[in-house]
Design a protein around this motif. Sequence first.
Motif, PDB file in Angstrom:
ATOM      1  N   GLY A 384     -16.626 -57.974  18.429  1.00 56.18           N
ATOM      2  CA  GLY A 384     -18.068 -58.554  18.011  1.00 56.18           C
ATOM      3  C   GLY A 384     -18.613 -59.196  19.359  1.00 56.18           C
ATOM      4  N   ASP A 385     -17.797 -59.344  20.257  1.00 55.66           N
ATOM      5  CA  ASP A 385     -18.576 -59.649  21.581  1.00 55.66           C
ATOM      6  C   ASP A 385     -19.566 -58.508  22.014  1.00 55.66           C
ATOM      7  N   ALA A 386     -19.077 -57.462  22.086  1.00 52.58           N
ATOM      8  CA  ALA A 386     -20.086 -56.364  22.060  1.00 52.58           C
ATOM      9  C   ALA A 386     -20.975 -56.093  20.777  1.00 52.58           C
ATOM     10  N   GLY A 387     -22.203 -56.330  21.066  1.00 55.56           N
ATOM     11  CA  GLY A 387     -23.085 -56.009  19.925  1.00 55.56           C
ATOM     12  C   GLY A 387     -23.655 -57.251  19.261  1.00 55.56           C
ATOM     13  N   SER A 388     -23.017 -58.455  19.637  1.00 58.95           N
ATOM     14  CA  SER A 388     -23.584 -59.745  18.920  1.00 58.95           C
ATOM     15  C   SER A 388     -25.058 -60.183  19.581  1.00 58.95           C
ATOM     16  N   PRO A 389     -25.906 -60.292  19.049  1.00 56.26           N
ATOM     17  CA  PRO A 389     -27.193 -60.770  19.543  1.00 56.26           C
ATOM     18  C   PRO A 389     -27.015 -61.916  20.454  1.00 56.26           C
ATOM     19  N   ALA A 390     -26.024 -62.698  20.144  1.00 56.15           N
ATOM     20  CA  ALA A 390     -25.869 -63.935  20.816  1.00 56.15           C
ATOM     21  C   ALA A 390     -24.955 -64.053  22.124  1.00 56.15           C
ATOM     22  N   SER A 391     -24.440 -62.790  22.390  1.00 48.46           N
ATOM     23  CA  SER A 391     -23.205 -62.700  23.392  1.00 48.46           C
ATOM     24  C   SER A 391     -23.956 -62.565  24.888  1.00 48.46           C
ATOM     25  N   ASP A 392     -23.408 -62.884  25.906  1.00 53.77           N
ATOM     26  CA  ASP A 392     -23.808 -62.678  27.183  1.00 53.77           C
ATOM     27  C   ASP A 392     -23.600 -61.344  27.707  1.00 53.77           C
ATOM     28  N   SER A 393     -22.536 -60.724  26.934  1.00 54.94           N
ATOM     29  CA  SER A 393     -22.295 -59.175  27.059  1.00 54.94           C
ATOM     30  C   SER A 393     -23.334 -58.167  26.505  1.00 54.94           C
ATOM     31  N   THR A 394     -24.468 -58.669  25.862  1.00 52.35           N
ATOM     32  CA  THR A 394     -25.539 -58.020  25.365  1.00 52.35           C
ATOM     33  C   THR A 394     -26.402 -58.568  26.138  1.00 52.35           C
ATOM     34  N   LEU A 395     -26.884 -59.820  26.173  1.00 53.27           N
ATOM     35  CA  LEU A 395     -28.026 -60.738  26.786  1.00 53.27           C
ATOM     36  C   LEU A 395     -28.207 -60.295  28.103  1.00 53.27           C
ATOM     37  N   GLY A 396     -26.837 -60.190  28.919  1.00 50.58           N
ATOM     38  CA  GLY A 396     -27.031 -59.732  30.245  1.00 50.58           C
ATOM     39  C   GLY A 396     -27.819 -58.555  30.467  1.00 50.58           C
ATOM     40  N   PRO A 397     -27.025 -57.296  29.838  1.00 51.43           N
ATOM     41  CA  PRO A 397     -27.816 -56.124  29.987  1.00 51.43           C
ATOM     42  C   PRO A 397     -29.382 -56.329  29.619  1.00 51.43           C
ATOM     43  N   THR A 398     -29.788 -56.827  28.472  1.00 47.04           N
ATOM     44  CA  THR A 398     -31.142 -56.799  28.237  1.00 47.04           C
ATOM     45  C   THR A 398     -31.858 -57.751  29.036  1.00 47.04           C
ATOM     46  N   SER A 399     -31.471 -58.659  30.009  1.00 45.68           N
ATOM     47  CA  SER A 399     -32.315 -59.400  30.850  1.00 45.68           C
ATOM     48  C   SER A 399     -32.728 -58.563  31.992  1.00 45.68           C
ATOM     49  N   GLY A 400     -31.800 -57.429  32.180  1.00 48.77           N
ATOM     50  CA  GLY A 400     -32.206 -56.629  33.477  1.00 48.77           C
ATOM     51  C   GLY A 400     -32.984 -55.550  33.003  1.00 48.77           C
ATOM     52  N   LEU A 401     -32.611 -54.945  31.783  1.00 49.36           N
ATOM     53  CA  LEU A 401     -33.230 -53.579  31.480  1.00 49.36           C
ATOM     54  C   LEU A 401     -34.663 -53.764  30.741  1.00 49.36           C
ATOM     55  N   ASN A 402     -34.730 -55.241  30.334  1.00 49.05           N
ATOM     56  CA  ASN A 402     -36.232 -55.621  29.796  1.00 49.05           C
ATOM     57  C   ASN A 402     -37.037 -56.135  30.646  1.00 49.05           C
ATOM     58  N   ALA A 403     -36.788 -56.088  31.930  1.00 50.50           N
ATOM     59  CA  ALA A 403     -37.551 -56.866  33.023  1.00 50.50           C
ATOM     60  C   ALA A 403     -38.978 -56.303  32.982  1.00 50.50           C
ATOM     61  N   ASP A 404     -39.288 -55.007  32.376  1.00 50.64           N
ATOM     62  CA  ASP A 404     -40.572 -54.276  32.564  1.00 50.64           C
ATOM     63  C   ASP A 404     -41.145 -54.362  30.914  1.00 50.64           C
ATOM     64  N   GLY A 405     -40.505 -54.959  30.109  1.00 44.88           N
ATOM     65  CA  GLY A 405     -40.790 -54.965  28.479  1.00 44.88           C
ATOM     66  C   GLY A 405     -40.677 -53.742  27.851  1.00 44.88           C
ATOM     67  N   LYS A 406     -39.904 -52.818  28.312  1.00 40.20           N
ATOM     68  CA  LYS A 406     -39.638 -51.369  27.677  1.00 40.20           C
ATOM     69  C   LYS A 406     -38.220 -51.289  27.120  1.00 40.20           C
ATOM     70  N   HIS A 407     -37.388 -52.639  26.753  1.00 40.11           N
ATOM     71  CA  HIS A 407     -36.122 -52.386  26.203  1.00 40.11           C
ATOM     72  C   HIS A 407     -35.891 -53.406  25.123  1.00 40.11           C
ATOM     73  N   ASN A 408     -35.711 -53.057  23.742  1.00 45.77           N
ATOM     74  CA  ASN A 408     -35.526 -54.010  23.084  1.00 45.77           C
ATOM     75  C   ASN A 408     -34.108 -54.367  22.726  1.00 45.77           C
ATOM     76  N   HIS A 409     -33.919 -55.837  22.740  1.00 44.37           N
ATOM     77  CA  HIS A 409     -32.714 -56.306  22.582  1.00 44.37           C
ATOM     78  C   HIS A 409     -31.641 -55.806  21.380  1.00 44.37           C
ATOM     79  N   ILE A 410     -32.195 -55.786  20.425  1.00 42.49           N
ATOM     80  CA  ILE A 410     -31.462 -55.463  19.261  1.00 42.49           C
ATOM     81  C   ILE A 410     -31.136 -54.082  19.181  1.00 42.49           C
ATOM     82  N   TRP A 411     -32.306 -52.918  19.207  1.00 44.29           N
ATOM     83  CA  TRP A 411     -31.902 -51.879  18.836  1.00 44.29           C
ATOM     84  C   TRP A 411     -31.604 -50.853  20.098  1.00 44.29           C
ATOM     85  N   ASP A 412     -31.805 -51.293  21.317  1.00 46.42           N
ATOM     86  CA  ASP A 412     -31.231 -50.716  22.449  1.00 46.42           C
ATOM     87  C   ASP A 412     -30.281 -51.165  23.323  1.00 46.42           C
TER      88      ASP A 412
END
Length: 436
Positions: A384-412
């Motif tokens: 559940g750590d991977a896949g949880s919307p509230a986990s830093d294991s998913t929030l961390g990757p999204t913070s970098g990959l969505n820096a240009d607004g092209k990455h969705n936290h939930i679906w990507d």
Amino acid sequence: MAWAVVVSVLVMTILSLLRVNVIIAILAAGLTAGLMNGESLTGSLEILVSGMGNQASVALSYILLGAFAVAISYSGITSLLVSYLLRVLKDKRTMIVFVIAFVASLSQNVIPVHIAFIPILIPPLLKLFDQMKLDRRAVAAALTFGLKAPYVMIPVGFGFIFHETIQKAMESNGVELGIGSIAQSLLIPGSGMIVGLVIAIMVSYRKPREPKANTQENELEETDLGLATEGFTRKHVFTLAAIVVTLIIQAIWSNLVLAALAGIIIMFVFRVVPYKKGDKVVNDGIGMMGFIAFVMLVAAGYANVLTETESVSALVEISSDYIGNNQAFIAFILLLVGLVVTMGIGSSFATVPILAALFVPICVGAGFSPMATAALIGTAGALGDAGSPASDSTLGPTSGLNADGKHNHIWDTCVPTFLHYNIPLFIFGWAAALIL
């Protein structure tokens, strides 16, 4: 109420999948859990808000890391990195993703900085990813693997903290087991994550993917950040010095706020970033990491609701009343409970002590060996750590990959990591409990 955890996690998951803002989804989940446990709406909100302070230092560190990452971008050193990678890894999509997974793995054990490297390394590479038509979901899977698998399998750095947490939780409930044995018990579950990584990179997201259209007004461009195009200069030397100081402080004192602040100060003192750019650096850093920081605050509040209302304990206790004496069925139910609980709390480290208090008596009564018990607790905590919307294991990757607004936290990020890591973790963890 025992089912408050299940219902509230379902509320959070369904709302997130429907593209409701993750902060609203977590707030709705927290209020749902409180109401189901007999709290009033205002009482539930008060418990949630009171728990947000538990992650205040983490939120501040995220924002400072964002500012530090922007300062590093101003130095121009990231443009040199991108140019080098363009020459070495041009048209080698699979190779670059495996390299990212390897670098991410170092952040847990060798250089224990956790997610600190992501806002520094990933945003400058986004244009490269688009040029290569690289599927960012593969990069998200690689980053989450590096943030998770090493601490599950290797008792060094954050891995030592995780394994020691399991050891102490088991000892406090009457079962003693060395950290070396705990590490051995988690090799099988951790191997499931390796399988998931290979499937994600080599099968699921191997094909080229057209870049998404930008969704932010100010797309992250090298020109926007003032990246230099000259060769290696004194600014780059001081930038590397700032990064090294940040890593050393984090490794020695385990204080990410102090580490990021020290890096920022060095960048300004040695004029790598002009003083007049100070406000822009901080504002851009907040823009990059502020949302992630606030998600962590709200997630801490939600976890506080589950803890204060004893929802998790009630769920595990009621589960133990129905699982009988079949070891295979017991292991399956315990792992399922771990998945639900960790999806809600979003932290495997925080989940382990909660689960172990009730897992150990059940496992002892059912005849599980100490190593099998450790495998169940470790896997249930990691699930559940991977896949949880509230986990830093998913929030961390999204913070970098969505820096240009092209990455969705939930679906990507969340959906790909849930499918590729939670499923094999569950299967391999279940097998480990029956084999050991």
